[in-house]
Structure formats: structure tokens, C-alpha cells
Motif scaffolding. Sequence first.
Motif, short mmCIF file in Angstrom:
data_model
loop_
_atom_site.label_atom_id
_atom_site.label_comp_id
_atom_site.label_asym_id
_atom_site.label_seq_id
_atom_site.Cartn_x
_atom_site.Cartn_y
_atom_site.Cartn_z
N ALA A 83 -37.42 -4.00 19.88
CA ALA A 83 -38.25 -2.95 19.27
C ALA A 83 -37.43 -1.90 18.52
N LEU A 84 -36.10 -1.96 18.61
CA LEU A 84 -35.26 -0.95 17.98
C LEU A 84 -35.19 -1.09 16.47
N ALA A 85 -35.09 0.06 15.81
CA ALA A 85 -34.82 0.10 14.38
C ALA A 85 -33.32 -0.08 14.16
N VAL A 86 -32.91 -0.21 12.93
CA VAL A 86 -31.49 -0.25 12.60
C VAL A 86 -30.84 1.01 13.16
N GLY A 87 -29.73 0.82 13.88
CA GLY A 87 -29.03 1.95 14.47
C GLY A 87 -29.66 2.51 15.73
N GLY A 88 -30.72 1.84 16.23
CA GLY A 88 -31.44 2.34 17.40
C GLY A 88 -30.65 2.19 18.69
N LEU A 89 -31.08 2.93 19.71
CA LEU A 89 -30.41 2.95 21.00
C LEU A 89 -31.39 2.60 22.11
N ARG A 136 -44.66 -0.09 11.10
CA ARG A 136 -44.66 -0.89 9.88
C ARG A 136 -43.42 -1.78 9.80
N GLY A 137 -43.03 -2.32 10.96
CA GLY A 137 -41.92 -3.24 11.03
C GLY A 137 -40.55 -2.59 11.11
N ARG A 138 -40.50 -1.26 11.03
CA ARG A 138 -39.22 -0.55 11.04
C ARG A 138 -38.58 -0.54 12.42
N GLY A 139 -39.37 -0.39 13.48
CA GLY A 139 -38.85 -0.26 14.83
C GLY A 139 -38.69 1.21 15.20
N VAL A 140 -38.22 1.45 16.39
CA VAL A 140 -38.07 2.82 16.89
C VAL A 140 -36.60 3.17 17.06
N ASP A 141 -36.32 4.46 17.05
CA ASP A 141 -34.94 4.93 17.15
C ASP A 141 -34.39 4.85 18.57
N HIS A 142 -35.26 5.04 19.55
CA HIS A 142 -34.78 5.06 20.94
C HIS A 142 -35.84 4.45 21.86
N VAL A 143 -35.37 3.60 22.75
CA VAL A 143 -36.22 3.02 23.78
C VAL A 143 -35.59 3.36 25.13
N VAL A 144 -36.41 3.85 26.05
CA VAL A 144 -35.96 4.05 27.43
C VAL A 144 -36.69 3.02 28.28
N GLU A 145 -35.95 2.09 28.83
CA GLU A 145 -36.52 1.05 29.68
C GLU A 145 -36.36 1.52 31.12
N ALA A 146 -37.49 1.72 31.79
CA ALA A 146 -37.47 2.26 33.15
C ALA A 146 -38.07 1.31 34.18
N VAL A 147 -38.41 0.10 33.77
CA VAL A 147 -39.06 -0.86 34.67
C VAL A 147 -38.03 -1.70 35.43
#
Length: 88
Positions: A29-35, A6-17
Motif C-alpha cells: 500500500a506504500l507510495a514511492v518513498g513510503g515507510l 488513485r493508485g499512488r499509495g500512502v506515505d506511511h503505514v503502521v501495522e499493528a496486527v
Amino acid sequence: ISDATRGRGVDHVVEAVGLEETIEKGFAALAVGGLLTVAGATHAEGSISIPAIPLLLHEKRVQGSYMGGLRPSLDIPRYVELYRDGRL
């Protein structure tokens, strides 16, 4: 991701590509404070563009990870020991 959160984003993204495009999309794609953890190996001359305002005002973070911080000479023998003891 935006629709699912809902537009918030995610807390953590792991980019493996390891593509500049997927790293940048992971940051977006990160939420506020995301890593964003970048584990994918890109080519040596690769560079990414991170927008300054989300980085600063939304306190988004980016970190690299090479083999998860593994120390092969120390960690692998320990994992073998844990496995043999039935604790892994």
C-alpha cells in the motif's frame, strides 16, 4: 487504498496486527518513498516476503517498532512528572 489514493499509495503505514499478511499488504500500500512501521507482534518463527523491485526502485522502507522505542525506566517517570505538572 489504491482506489482512495488513485493508485499512488500512502506515505506511511503502521501495522499493528502482527500478521505476515497484513505486513505484506501494508508494504504493497506504500507510495514511492513510503515507510512501513511494523508494531504488531507476530510469532517468533514469522517471516515476510517483500518484493525487491518496489523496495529498491521505489525506495520503500520498512522499520520495526518495539513499544515505540520507549525506555520504561527513564520515560515513564518523566511522563508522570509532565502529567503532574499539567504539561501532558
